[in-house]
Design a protein around this motif. Structure first.
Motif, PDB file in Angstrom:
ATOM      1  N   MET A   1      -0.296  -9.058  -0.767  1.00  0.00           N
ATOM      2  CA  MET A   1       0.971  -8.846  -1.422  1.00  0.00           C
ATOM      3  C   MET A   1       1.114  -9.903  -2.510  1.00  0.00           C
ATOM      4  N   GLN A   2       1.547  -9.462  -3.647  1.00  0.00           N
ATOM      5  CA  GLN A   2       1.730 -10.381  -4.767  1.00  0.00           C
ATOM      6  C   GLN A   2       3.188 -10.327  -5.204  1.00  0.00           C
ATOM      7  N   PHE A   3       3.730 -11.511  -5.539  1.00  0.00           N
ATOM      8  CA  PHE A   3       5.118 -11.599  -5.941  1.00  0.00           C
ATOM      9  C   PHE A   3       5.233 -12.017  -7.398  1.00  0.00           C
ATOM     10  N   CYS A   4       6.272 -11.544  -8.049  1.00  0.00           N
ATOM     11  CA  CYS A   4       6.523 -11.805  -9.463  1.00  0.00           C
ATOM     12  C   CYS A   4       6.847 -13.281  -9.698  1.00  0.00           C
ATOM     13  N   ASP A   5       6.205 -13.871 -10.696  1.00  0.00           N
ATOM     14  CA  ASP A   5       6.488 -15.265 -11.045  1.00  0.00           C
ATOM     15  C   ASP A   5       7.864 -15.415 -11.696  1.00  0.00           C
ATOM     16  N   ASP A   6       8.371 -14.336 -12.321  1.00  0.00           N
ATOM     17  CA  ASP A   6       9.660 -14.400 -13.018  1.00  0.00           C
ATOM     18  C   ASP A   6      10.852 -14.303 -12.075  1.00  0.00           C
ATOM     19  N   CYS A   7      10.820 -13.321 -11.142  1.00  0.00           N
ATOM     20  CA  CYS A   7      12.007 -13.099 -10.301  1.00  0.00           C
ATOM     21  C   CYS A   7      11.726 -13.181  -8.800  1.00  0.00           C
ATOM     22  N   GLY A   8      10.463 -13.221  -8.394  1.00  0.00           N
ATOM     23  CA  GLY A   8      10.123 -13.352  -6.981  1.00  0.00           C
ATOM     24  C   GLY A   8      10.034 -12.043  -6.211  1.00  0.00           C
ATOM     25  N   SER A   9      10.249 -10.909  -6.870  1.00  0.00           N
ATOM     26  CA  SER A   9      10.176  -9.614  -6.190  1.00  0.00           C
ATOM     27  C   SER A   9       8.722  -9.197  -5.971  1.00  0.00           C
ATOM     28  N   MET A  10       8.518  -8.238  -5.076  1.00  0.00           N
ATOM     29  CA  MET A  10       7.184  -7.750  -4.770  1.00  0.00           C
ATOM     30  C   MET A  10       6.632  -6.949  -5.948  1.00  0.00           C
ATOM     31  N   MET A  11       5.335  -7.100  -6.200  1.00  0.00           N
ATOM     32  CA  MET A  11       4.677  -6.370  -7.282  1.00  0.00           C
ATOM     33  C   MET A  11       3.808  -5.272  -6.693  1.00  0.00           C
ATOM     34  N   LYS A  12       3.619  -4.184  -7.482  1.00  0.00           N
ATOM     35  CA  LYS A  12       2.773  -3.067  -7.078  1.00  0.00           C
ATOM     36  C   LYS A  12       1.663  -2.889  -8.099  1.00  0.00           C
ATOM     37  N   SER A  13       0.527  -2.411  -7.626  1.00  0.00           N
ATOM     38  CA  SER A  13      -0.602  -2.153  -8.504  1.00  0.00           C
ATOM     39  C   SER A  13      -0.374  -0.846  -9.247  1.00  0.00           C
ATOM     40  N   ARG A  14      -0.513  -0.888 -10.579  1.00  0.00           N
ATOM     41  CA  ARG A  14      -0.331   0.316 -11.380  1.00  0.00           C
ATOM     42  C   ARG A  14      -1.231   0.234 -12.609  1.00  0.00           C
ATOM     43  N   ASP A  15      -2.155   1.173 -12.734  1.00  0.00           N
ATOM     44  CA  ASP A  15      -3.041   1.279 -13.896  1.00  0.00           C
ATOM     45  C   ASP A  15      -3.731  -0.035 -14.252  1.00  0.00           C
ATOM     46  N   GLY A  16      -4.317  -0.701 -13.274  1.00  0.00           N
ATOM     47  CA  GLY A  16      -5.093  -1.908 -13.522  1.00  0.00           C
ATOM     48  C   GLY A  16      -4.288  -3.177 -13.719  1.00  0.00           C
ATOM     49  N   GLU A  17      -3.001  -3.111 -13.505  1.00  0.00           N
ATOM     50  CA  GLU A  17      -2.192  -4.327 -13.583  1.00  0.00           C
ATOM     51  C   GLU A  17      -1.182  -4.347 -12.453  1.00  0.00           C
ATOM     52  N   MET A  18      -0.633  -5.527 -12.191  1.00  0.00           N
ATOM     53  CA  MET A  18       0.390  -5.684 -11.164  1.00  0.00           C
ATOM     54  C   MET A  18       1.751  -5.664 -11.862  1.00  0.00           C
TER      55      MET A  18
END
Length: 107
Positions: A1-18
């Protein structure tokens, strides 16, 4: 699980990026790090338990070991919510099947 550096929310994988699910920020997907992540199936509506004050309790699990203080009935629908810290037992929220009275029980 990866979290956003800007707001701390969970990130999802989409088209080669999080991509952040909250603010939309995106970062390039690190394939070495991605190999450590495990994908799970999406949660179905059947797994969700409504615990808010206006929640519809009908059709939820039934407790036969309770006593309604309003009418004396001994059956109620209930939901469970973790209201304290993780090392404390969850709180059960009840709705009497007879009169609709609502109460909670701290185990």
């Amino acid at each position: 699980m990866q979290f956003c550096d800007d707001c701390g929310s969970m990130m999802k994988s989409r088209d080669g990026e999080m991509v952040c699910t909250s603010c939309g920020a995106s970062v390039e997907r690190d394939e070495d790090r991605a190999a450590q992540f495990v994908s799970t199936e999406a949660q179905s509506e059947d797994d969700v338990i409504e615990t808010e004050e206006g929640a519809n309790f009908e059709g939820k699990p039934t407790a036969d070991d309770v006593h309604c203080d309003e009418c004396g009935h001994t059956k109620a629908w209930y939901t469970i919510k973790q209201t304290g810290s993780a090392d404390e037992p969850p709180t059960r929220f009840f709705k009497c099947q007879e009169c609709g009275n609502r109460w909670r029980d701290y185990n």
